[in-house]
Scaffold this active site. Structure first.
Site: not given
Length: 156
Positions: A22, A30, A113, A136
């Site tokens: 956890h 992508d 990003r 993606g």
């Protein structure tokens, strides 16, 4: 073959998902993502798009409800440069899969990003797909399975 295990989940990926604890993070990326320069633990899912990879992974991967209880999100998308609120088709598909598989109360946050790259460098693993659509990329934090075998469920 295994019963009720999506065949998209390779033995390597199943092993990795099982060894995660956890709070560990998985990046789903992508085809354009620089996975191998970000992390030493990269698993390729060639011929698989983000939507199908997310469905398979989330079929066995509990999202972290604790993060949500503290005001965070257990699933995040990479933001589009200079347009952080834009939802690409890949983002929309991923959000739909999260709600279908993990439950309707789960939401997907966003990460700029460059900050996403920092997350990827410290993630437990990066799973790459051959989905070539830009931005993606997603990060998911693993949650808890209770002693009775049930997943700690987000209920608010």
């Amino acid at each position: 073959m295994l019963i009720k295990i999506d065949p998209t989940l390779s033995p390597e990926l199943l092993f990795t998902l099982r060894t995660m604890g956890h709070g560990d993070k998985l990046v789903l990326a992508d085809a354009n993502f620089p996975a191998n320069s970000m992390n030493k633990n990269v698993i390729r899912l060639d011929g698989v798009n983000i939507k199908d990879a997310a469905k398979a992974i989330l079929s066995v991967f509990p999202l972290d409800g604790f993060i949500v209880s503290q005001g965070g999100t257990a699933a995040n998308r990479m933001e589009v440069d200079d347009n952080p609120n834009e939802l690409t088709e890949t983002h929309k598909e991923f959000i739909k899969v999260v709600k279908e598989i993990s439950g309707p109360n789960w939401s997907v946050g966003s990460i700029e990003r460059q900050d996403f790259y920092k997350e990827a460098k410290t993630a437990y693993t990066i799973v790459t797909t051959t989905d070539a659509r830009p931005f993606g990329c997603f990060v998911m934090t693993k949650g808890v399975i209770k002693p009775d075998g049930n997943v700690w469920v987000l209920d608010k």
